[in-house]
Design an enzyme around this catalytic site. Structure first.
Site, PDB file in Angstrom:
ATOM      1  N   LEU A   1      29.591 -98.065 -45.786  1.00  0.00           N
ATOM      2  CA  LEU A   1      29.252 -99.490 -45.774  1.00  0.00           C
ATOM      3  C   LEU A   1      28.550 -99.877 -47.075  1.00  0.00           C
ATOM      4  CD1 LEU A   1      28.061-100.136 -42.110  1.00  0.00           C
ATOM      5  CD2 LEU A   1      30.362 -99.832 -43.047  1.00  0.00           C
ATOM      6  N   ALA A   2      29.091-100.894 -47.713  1.00  0.00           N
ATOM      7  CA  ALA A   2      28.539-101.289 -49.016  1.00  0.00           C
ATOM      8  C   ALA A   2      28.752-102.777 -49.261  1.00  0.00           C
ATOM      9  CB  ALA A   2      29.204-100.483 -50.127  1.00  0.00           C
ATOM     10  N   ALA A   3      28.678-103.578 -48.186  1.00  0.00           N
ATOM     11  CA  ALA A   3      28.978-105.002 -48.340  1.00  0.00           C
ATOM     12  C   ALA A   3      27.725-105.858 -48.515  1.00  0.00           C
ATOM     13  CB  ALA A   3      29.781-105.493 -47.137  1.00  0.00           C
TER      14      ALA A   3
ATOM     15  N   GLY B   1      26.420 -97.019 -48.659  1.00  0.00           N
ATOM     16  CA  GLY B   1      26.470 -96.998 -50.119  1.00  0.00           C
ATOM     17  C   GLY B   1      25.111 -97.011 -50.771  1.00  0.00           C
TER      18      GLY B   1
ATOM     19  N   ARG C   1      16.819-107.765 -52.815  1.00  0.00           N
ATOM     20  CA  ARG C   1      15.520-107.314 -53.339  1.00  0.00           C
ATOM     21  C   ARG C   1      15.610-106.537 -54.653  1.00  0.00           C
ATOM     22  NH1 ARG C   1      13.394-104.617 -48.014  1.00  0.00           N
ATOM     23  NH2 ARG C   1      15.588-104.799 -47.474  1.00  0.00           N
TER      24      ARG C   1
ATOM     25  N   LYS D   1      23.994-103.968 -55.635  1.00  0.00           N
ATOM     26  CA  LYS D   1      23.026-102.880 -55.419  1.00  0.00           C
ATOM     27  C   LYS D   1      23.630-101.489 -55.553  1.00  0.00           C
ATOM     28  CE  LYS D   1      21.174-102.115 -51.240  1.00  0.00           C
ATOM     29  NZ  LYS D   1      20.192-102.238 -50.135  1.00  0.00           N
TER      30      LYS D   1
ATOM     31  N   THR E   1      26.475-104.570 -39.168  1.00  0.00           N
ATOM     32  CA  THR E   1      27.021-103.231 -39.436  1.00  0.00           C
ATOM     33  C   THR E   1      28.201-102.898 -38.519  1.00  0.00           C
ATOM     34  OG1 THR E   1      25.241-102.388 -38.033  1.00  0.00           O
ATOM     35  CG2 THR E   1      24.901-102.225 -40.401  1.00  0.00           C
TER      36      THR E   1
HETATM   37  C1  UD1 Z   1      20.335-100.531 -39.975  1.00  0.00           C
HETATM   38  C2  UD1 Z   1      20.409-100.134 -38.500  1.00  0.00           C
HETATM   39  C3  UD1 Z   1      19.052 -99.594 -38.075  1.00  0.00           C
HETATM   40  C4  UD1 Z   1      18.649 -98.426 -38.955  1.00  0.00           C
HETATM   41  C5  UD1 Z   1      18.677 -98.839 -40.425  1.00  0.00           C
HETATM   42  C6  UD1 Z   1      18.472 -97.643 -41.293  1.00  0.00           C
HETATM   43  C7  UD1 Z   1      22.007-101.645 -37.486  1.00  0.00           C
HETATM   44  C8  UD1 Z   1      22.189-102.851 -36.653  1.00  0.00           C
HETATM   45  N1  UD1 Z   1      20.757-101.283 -37.722  1.00  0.00           N
HETATM   46  O1  UD1 Z   1      19.425-101.604 -40.050  1.00  0.00           O
HETATM   47  O2  UD1 Z   1      19.081 -99.165 -36.732  1.00  0.00           O
HETATM   48  O3  UD1 Z   1      17.341 -97.969 -38.606  1.00  0.00           O
HETATM   49  O4  UD1 Z   1      19.954 -99.413 -40.752  1.00  0.00           O
HETATM   50  O5  UD1 Z   1      18.347 -98.076 -42.633  1.00  0.00           O
HETATM   51  O6  UD1 Z   1      22.977-101.022 -37.865  1.00  0.00           O
HETATM   52  N2  UD1 Z   1      26.155-103.778 -44.213  1.00  0.00           N
HETATM   53  C9  UD1 Z   1      27.445-104.175 -44.438  1.00  0.00           C
HETATM   54  N3  UD1 Z   1      27.899-105.279 -43.804  1.00  0.00           N
HETATM   55  C10 UD1 Z   1      27.124-106.002 -42.968  1.00  0.00           C
HETATM   56  C11 UD1 Z   1      25.805-105.573 -42.737  1.00  0.00           C
HETATM   57  C12 UD1 Z   1      25.338-104.450 -43.393  1.00  0.00           C
HETATM   58  O7  UD1 Z   1      28.176-103.551 -45.211  1.00  0.00           O
HETATM   59  O8  UD1 Z   1      27.629-106.986 -42.427  1.00  0.00           O
HETATM   60  C13 UD1 Z   1      25.643-102.585 -44.910  1.00  0.00           C
HETATM   61  C14 UD1 Z   1      24.539-102.946 -45.879  1.00  0.00           C
HETATM   62  O9  UD1 Z   1      25.066-103.146 -47.179  1.00  0.00           O
HETATM   63  C15 UD1 Z   1      23.632-101.739 -45.832  1.00  0.00           C
HETATM   64  C16 UD1 Z   1      23.870-101.162 -44.458  1.00  0.00           C
HETATM   65  O10 UD1 Z   1      25.070-101.720 -43.985  1.00  0.00           O
HETATM   66  O11 UD1 Z   1      24.026-100.756 -46.765  1.00  0.00           O
HETATM   67  C17 UD1 Z   1      22.724-101.408 -43.515  1.00  0.00           C
HETATM   68  O12 UD1 Z   1      22.605-102.788 -43.313  1.00  0.00           O
HETATM   69  P1  UD1 Z   1      21.197-103.466 -43.129  1.00  0.00           P
HETATM   70  O13 UD1 Z   1      21.396-104.884 -42.861  1.00  0.00           O
HETATM   71  O14 UD1 Z   1      20.305-103.091 -44.234  1.00  0.00           O
HETATM   72  O15 UD1 Z   1      20.710-102.769 -41.795  1.00  0.00           O
HETATM   73  P2  UD1 Z   1      19.226-102.542 -41.349  1.00  0.00           P
HETATM   74  O16 UD1 Z   1      18.663-103.833 -40.894  1.00  0.00           O
HETATM   75  O17 UD1 Z   1      18.497-101.786 -42.374  1.00  0.00           O
END
Ligand code: UD1
Ligand code: CA
Length: 454
Positions: A7-9, A101, A14, A21, A79
């Protein structure tokens, strides 16, 4: 067989950067590149799937490879939604490994172990126990210790917030399960997102067991959201790498002040002083010593060479027993033959110094072919550029170039020739002859120094 989905979207707000990123580097390599390189060590099937959204074009341009498939997630709806975009490339009987990613240092051994516990009746979840679980999804277990759900921080009650075991996000699960569960996710939660983490409760309902593993090191699962975390993980990476090198026999004055942003090969008894930076591919022979503050990029350094403090080497080859520096700059195309020596404030570019030849001080040697045992005096300059074209200087074996000589290229100095200090050489010097090309000295008798006017 393993099918990898990275996943890298996400946007990476920040980082406060124009660059997506996952293209920010650790050890000179984009974060996403680390994850892809680690994935390549796994026994994976087909292309590596990378889900991109923000900065998709830039990411694809930077990391296109035959074994990578970019899958567009046009809107970042969570995610779970992100993994769903890759489902057309996921078969039922495959084990899907979900990586991130922006979590660059995950080890292949850790995820390999995680995917081994995947079957038609179980999935693998990588969790971590933290003193400060703030921000993470919490792992909820029942009284038997079985995982029953993951609750996101923003959806958690006080009791759940007190749980120290957190979701790293990394999991492995059968393709058929993703095909079944992902389309049923709902986004009625605190963030209005389709959470991948909700598949845990769905698994539970389907009687699929949640097997948990923990990484060997906490830093394997740390993500990068800002430049502080980036710098912290850079140090983790460098220290780990330094330890590996030291275990293989490399001597580092201080592993905390060592940076290798590429590939480093070294022989026996190599010593590297503090604050050196290695980039590209660097090979060091046996008994090489490198002083403090040196930068080496794409260089081959032979046995017993000594690179003294503050020397910069790029795209250069040094045979055995050479010496460079302190404060030398060996630019692309530099070749030093056995025992050649380049001293302080000497710049060399696209030039070869033959066996035992020396340029010890304050010199520029560019576009030159220099024979054996040549002595190049301080302040010698090859005038290789006429403002339009570059021309070559050739110096034969055993020649002696006096200090402060200008060699106006194209020009040849024969074998055994001597150049008087301060000469400007514009035409061929035959073998074994002395060339003196400078204003003749005049002494004026009875000379009176001027006196100050009143
Ligand atoms: C996510 C987890 C959380 C975990 C944490 C660890 C979920 C709902 N939550 O939360 O349980 O403790 O990671 O860091 O999965 N991304 C996409 N497309 C999207 C959303 C996210 O590609 O639509 C990618 C983001 O680029 C990122 C990763 O997925 O690399 C995690 O997404 P993020 O929104 O940061 O999740 P957290 O809120 O950190
Ligand atoms: Ca995150």
């Amino acid at each position: 067989m393993l099918n990898v989905v990275v996943l890298a979207a996400g946007k990476g707000t920040r980082m406060k950067s124009n660059l997506p990123k996952v293209l920010h580097p650790i050890a000179g390599r984009p974060l996403l590149q680390h994850v892809l390189d680690t994935s390549r060590q796994l026994n994976h099937k087909g292309a590596l799937n990378v889900v991109v959204g923000h900065g998709a074009e830039q990411i694809e341009a930077a990391l296109t490879a035959e074994d990578v498939r970019f899958v567009l997630q046009a809107e970042q709806l969570g995610t779970g939604h992100a993994v769903q975009q890759a489902l057309p490339y996921v078969d039922n009987d495959e084990t899907v490994l979900v990586l991130y990613g922006d979590v660059p240092l995950i080890k292949a051994a850790t995820v390999a172990k995680l995917s081994e516990c995947v079957s038609a009746t179980s999935l693998g979840l990588l969790t971590l126990n933290l003193n400060d679980p703030n921000g993470y999804g919490r792992i909820v277990r029942n009284t038997d210790g079985d995982v029953t759900a993951i609750v996101e921080q923003k959806d958690a009650n006080d009791e759940q917030k007190a749980i120290g075991e957190v979701n790293t996000g990394i999991l492995a699960v059968r393709g058929e399960h993703l095909h079944k569960w992902l389309p049923t996710l709902s986004n009625s939660n605190a963030q209005g997102e389709y959470y991948l983490t909700d598949i845990i409760a769905l698994a539970r309902a389907d009687g699929v067991k949640i097997h948990t593993e923990q990484p060997q090191y906490e830093w394997e699962v740390l993500g990068i959201n800002n430049r502080i975390q980036q710098a912290e993980l850079e140090r983790v990476y460098q220290l780990e790498q330094a330890r590996r090198f030291m275990a293989d026999g490399l001597s580092l004055s201080d592993p905390a002040r060592f940076d290798c942003r590429g590939e480093l090969e070294f022989g026996e008894d190599v010593q590297i002083d503090i604050n050196c930076v290695f980039e590209g591919r660097v090979q060091l022979g046996n008994n090489v010593r490198i002083g403090p503050n040196c930068c080496l990029k794409d260089a081959v350094i032979g046995d017993n060479c000594v690179i003294k403090a503050n020397t910069i080497v790029e795209d250069a080859t040094l045979a055995n027993n050479c010496e460079a520096g302190p404060f030398a700059r060996l630019r692309p195309g530099t070749e030093l033959a056995n025992g050649a020596k380049v001293g302080n404030f000497v710049e060399v570019k696209k030039a070869r110094l033959g066996e035992g030849s020396k340029a010890n001080h304050l010199t520029y040697i560019g576009d030159a072919e220099i024979g054996k045992n040549v002595n190049i005096g301080a302040g010698t300059i090859t005038c290789n550029y006429d403002g339009v074209n570059k021309s070559k200087t050739e110096i034969g074996d055993h020649a002696f170039i006096g200090s402060n000589t200008s060699l106006v290229a194209p020009v040849k100095v024969g074998k055994g020739a001597t150049i008087g200090a301060g000469s400007t050489i514009t035409s061929t010097v035959p073998d074994d002859q002395l060339a003196v090309a400078r204003g003749k000295q005049r002494n004026i008798e009875g000379w009176q120094r001027p006196t100050k006017k009143k």
